[in-house]
Design an enzyme around this catalytic site. Structure first.
Site: not given
Ligand code: HH2
Length: 267
Positions: A203, A237
């Site tokens: 992040k 995660r």
């Molecule tokens: N962070 C993201 C998405 N979903 N769910 C939970 N429970 N906790 C988190 O910290 C979280 C989440 C963001 O990360 P990512 O899926 O890699 O990116 P994007 O939202 O751009 O797909």
């Protein structure tokens, strides 16, 4: 929890796994590397991300959830839409990972009926606005109060408390200082009595701290994961499952020193 983003625009791996075959292969790799849960998402939640219709999200996630669940993996669906969650559950998802913590009024009843797991995450505002100068009295107390309220709502709608996991939402309406404080005081969220999920992988606060671009944040991500474990995180995660598994195992072994395999407890 290994991340399988079936999106064109996720912040670290957008477009890499939009093709279902590529996403399924990636999920298989993460499971082989030690992921206990595969978190399949079809909509990016990065700051300013474009919204996706339920139909589009269903088209992206359902084939991937179906294949990974059929292969015997435990799948969560990263969605805030009850219509998407419903189809993903029919396809074999066992957990709904809802970054809006029941923002969709139909989500709680669906999860109650399906008897699935439910991750409730804290976010301040919406992905479009959340990074516009977030302010808290006490970020941990605010997040804790929000998660308590959402957990009460879920239970009130019939979700078993034993199926709920809680997540402070690192990066969702938080400054670098807020993220660091949430990780450092994660134990206060464990006081709510449910498993705590930590999502710090790659992040932007890690980029701000280290000066690294998103593809060079593994070391920072591992440090955040290890600190999370030290402060009581139950679920991490992450994108980089193999490296995080090793780091978390070593961290947990240090913490478990003296209580493993009948050794006397260290004083
Ligand atoms: N962070 C993201 C998405 N979903 N769910 C939970 N429970 N906790 C988190 O910290 C979280 C989440 C963001 O990360 P990512 O899926 O890699 O990116 P994007 O939202 O751009 O797909």
């Amino acid at each position: 929890m290994g991340i399988v983003n079936v999106t064109p625009d996720s912040f670290s791996d957008g477009g890499q796994f939009l093709d279902p075959e590529a996403a399924i292969a990636h999920g298989e790799e993460l499971a082989a590397a030690g992921a206990a849960v595969l978190d399949v998402g079809g909509e990016s939640t990065r700051p300013g991300a474009a919204e996706v219709s339920a139909e589009e999200e269903i088209e992206r996630v359902v084939p991937v959830v179906t294949a990974l669940a059929r292969a015997g993996h435990r799948v969560s669906v990263d969605t805030s839409k009850a219509a998407v969650a419903e189809r993903a559950i029919q396809a074999g998802a066992e957990i709904v990972n809802d970054v809006t913590a029941l923002g969709d009024p139909d989500m709680a009843a669906l999860c109650a009926e399906a008897r699935c797991g439910l991750v409730l995450m804290h976010m301040k505002g919406t992905p479009r606005t959340m990074q516009d100068d977030p302010v808290y009295d006490d970020v941990v107390a605010d997040v804790r109060a929000f998660l308590t309220d959402r957990m009460t709502a879920a239970i009130g709608a019939g979700v078993a408390e034993s199926r709920i996991w809680l997540d402070p939402g690192i990066g969702f309406g938080k400054t670098v200082a807020h993220n660091l404080e949430l990780i450092d005081r994660l134990g206060e969220l464990r006081g709510l009595g449910r498993p705590v999920v930590l999502g710090a992988s790659r992040k932007s606060f890690l980029g701000k701290l280290t000066g690294r671009d998103v593809e060079d944040r593994l070391a920072g991500s591992l440090a955040a994961a290890v600190m999370g474990v030290a402060r009581g995180a139950d679920v991490l995660r992450v994108h980089d499952v193999a490296a995080t598994r090793d780091a978390a195992l070593v961290a947990r072994s240090v913490l478990a020193r003296g209580i493993v395999a009948g050794e006397p407890a260290a004083g």
